[in-house]
Write an enzyme that holds these catalytic residues in place. Sequence first.
Site, PDB file in Angstrom:
ATOM      1  N   LYS A  16     -85.118  50.442  74.609  1.00 26.86           N
ATOM      2  CA  LYS A  16     -84.761  49.644  73.517  1.00 26.86           C
ATOM      3  C   LYS A  16     -85.888  48.555  73.209  1.00 26.86           C
ATOM      4  CE  LYS A  16     -80.220  49.905  72.934  1.00 26.86           C
ATOM      5  NZ  LYS A  16     -79.725  50.491  71.493  1.00 26.86           N
TER       6      LYS A  16
ATOM      7  N   GLU B 213     -86.233  56.044  67.078  1.00 30.89           N
ATOM      8  CA  GLU B 213     -84.763  55.965  66.599  1.00 30.89           C
ATOM      9  C   GLU B 213     -84.652  54.782  65.698  1.00 30.89           C
ATOM     10  OE1 GLU B 213     -81.947  57.193  69.754  1.00 30.89           O
ATOM     11  OE2 GLU B 213     -80.587  55.949  68.834  1.00 30.89           O
TER      12      GLU B 213
ATOM     13  N   ASP C 298     -79.832  56.843  63.203  1.00 27.42           N
ATOM     14  CA  ASP C 298     -78.712  56.750  64.089  1.00 27.42           C
ATOM     15  C   ASP C 298     -77.836  55.689  63.065  1.00 27.42           C
ATOM     16  OD1 ASP C 298     -76.959  56.224  66.019  1.00 27.42           O
ATOM     17  OD2 ASP C 298     -78.144  55.175  67.393  1.00 27.42           O
TER      18      ASP C 298
ATOM     19  N   LYS D  38     -72.906  60.571  67.007  1.00 24.18           N
ATOM     20  CA  LYS D  38     -71.857  60.164  67.700  1.00 24.18           C
ATOM     21  C   LYS D  38     -70.522  61.008  67.306  1.00 24.18           C
ATOM     22  CE  LYS D  38     -73.449  55.375  68.222  1.00 24.18           C
ATOM     23  NZ  LYS D  38     -74.925  55.727  67.889  1.00 24.18           N
TER      24      LYS D  38
HETATM   25 MG    MG Z   1     -79.348  54.192  68.675  1.00 19.58          MG
END
Ligand code: MG
Length: 330
Positions: A138, A193, A216, A240
């Site tokens: 992250k 991302e 994303d 997802k």
């Molecule tokens: Mg992501």
Amino acid sequence: MALRLSTKSYRRTLQPPLRTAHGAWGEREGILLRVERPDGTVSWGEVAPLPWFGTETLAEAQDVLRKLGPDIDVTALELVPERFACVRFGLAAALAAAPAVATGKGKLPIAALLPAGRDARDVLRAKLEEGFLAFKWKVGVGRAEEEMPLLDELVAELPGYAKLRLDANGAWTTRDATRWLALCAERPVEFVEQPLMDADTLLGLAADFPVKLALDESVTGLAAAREWQERGWSGVFVIKPALAGPLEELVAWTKTTKPDLVLSSAVETALARAQILRVALAENLTSRPLGFGIGGLFGDRPWDGPVTGPLLDVSWCDGVNPEELWNAAS
Ligand code: MG
């Protein structure tokens, strides 16, 4: 054929709470679906909306299911409008007569999550010990000047076979993104991302830098992904599946357009995750590590599924018992 649809809502505490771009997320709510056929066979589904990610709300999902009522037939899916993608995902799975059969010895690695900032290196070391092959770090949480020097510390720990992806969750400014992507250009970075949210800037960055970019937050559903393909996006799509409608539609899109695909969790329970994984393995949807590094967030075996190591395969799916979840839900 007359089918019987039952639903149960669930609400589970996430332990520890998940840090997201939208703040701490401490509770997962969703709906389990049970479809019974006249011959007594049963199949299952899960509806796990994420409204801050652009899906329907839980209340809207419940309303749609209430309107369908308990007596449905195999065409029930056609009664659910497109925009209820989470309901469509769950209902399609529950209407499928048999789970997808994954053939061969398919396995997919899981990308282990590395926390933002300095702690990333210690977690990376521990996860390498456990045998993980792929990592997601992250970024965009602290200031770029503080985070950027840490990249080389992580890269120095990384064996040649391992993969490191960065996830900025759309948080960078254009200036941050430019500096970061220049830095990544000479480093073994699998992809970055969602550097930021603006579509034109993303397309420009993808053209200007050699490191792969992934979408994303920009692609909640397949319709958005198709639009990006039309605009010439040749980078990665993080999808997802639990938020993207019936798995069959994901399979069809993948077969026809051959996207560079990463499958990711929406923090659904093991029930839906196992369904996604079975189809991913059976249909060879991706070879990239899965964004399923959510570990034991639910804190309870039936909900989390079997303890996961660095790889997921069909035996993991076999260890998930939907009936157990159903009985545990209120
Ligand atoms: Mg992501």
